[in-house]
Enzyme design. Structure first.
Site, PDB file in Angstrom:
ATOM      1  N   LEU A 215      50.953  69.469 -52.871  1.00 37.73           N
ATOM      2  CA  LEU A 215      50.140  70.404 -52.267  1.00 37.73           C
ATOM      3  C   LEU A 215      50.740  71.563 -51.962  1.00 37.73           C
ATOM      4  O   LEU A 215      51.084  71.701 -50.406  1.00 37.73           O
ATOM      5  CB  LEU A 215      49.311  69.537 -51.011  1.00 37.73           C
ATOM      6  CG  LEU A 215      48.030  70.370 -50.382  1.00 37.73           C
ATOM      7  CD1 LEU A 215      47.148  70.494 -51.445  1.00 37.73           C
ATOM      8  CD2 LEU A 215      47.385  69.414 -49.275  1.00 37.73           C
ATOM      9  N   HIS A 216      50.969  72.494 -52.558  1.00 35.15           N
ATOM     10  CA  HIS A 216      51.892  73.678 -52.244  1.00 35.15           C
ATOM     11  C   HIS A 216      50.924  74.704 -52.059  1.00 35.15           C
ATOM     12  O   HIS A 216      49.678  74.580 -51.764  1.00 35.15           O
ATOM     13  CB  HIS A 216      52.963  74.112 -53.241  1.00 35.15           C
ATOM     14  CG  HIS A 216      52.321  74.341 -54.779  1.00 35.15           C
ATOM     15  ND1 HIS A 216      52.108  75.625 -55.080  1.00 35.15           N
ATOM     16  CD2 HIS A 216      52.051  73.505 -55.822  1.00 35.15           C
ATOM     17  CE1 HIS A 216      51.354  75.560 -56.249  1.00 35.15           C
ATOM     18  NE2 HIS A 216      51.531  74.261 -56.871  1.00 35.15           N
TER      19      HIS A 216
END
Length: 100
Positions: free
Chosen positions: A17-18
């Site tokens: 989850l960047h």
């Protein structure tokens, strides 16, 4: 329709989850009137999934389980849409497939 909804979903995209997925998740969460929260464990801490900063701060890696919950109008639809987004790997795979 009002109510509450909960689900959990595993982050499957390679980089987790960047920034880009966090923006997509928060933007989608904001599109629903329900209060939408997220956590990395069922016990919490829970945070506002409509906040890009808070979603990015979670730093959920590939394989992390996201716990989602929503309360209020559109709660079920919000959780379903967010689970679908995560399961589609935030639509990041299709961009790579087109360029390959």
């Amino acid at each position: 329709m009002t109510g509450t909804a909960e689900a959990k979903v595993t982050v499957a995209n390679e980089v987790g989850l960047h920034a880009r997925p966090a923006v997509k998740l928060a933007k989608l969460a904001k599109s629903f009137p329900a209060r939408v929260e997220m956590a990395l464990s069922a016990e919490g801490p829970w945070f506002d999934a409509k906040s890009v900063v808070k979603v990015m701060a979670a730093r959920a890696p590939k394989g992390a389980v996201l716990h989602l919950r929503a309360t209020g109008e559109g709660a079920s639809q919000a959780v379903e849409a967010l689970v679908d987004l995560v399961e589609r790997k935030f639509d990041e795979g299709e961009a790579h497939a087109r360029t390959a």
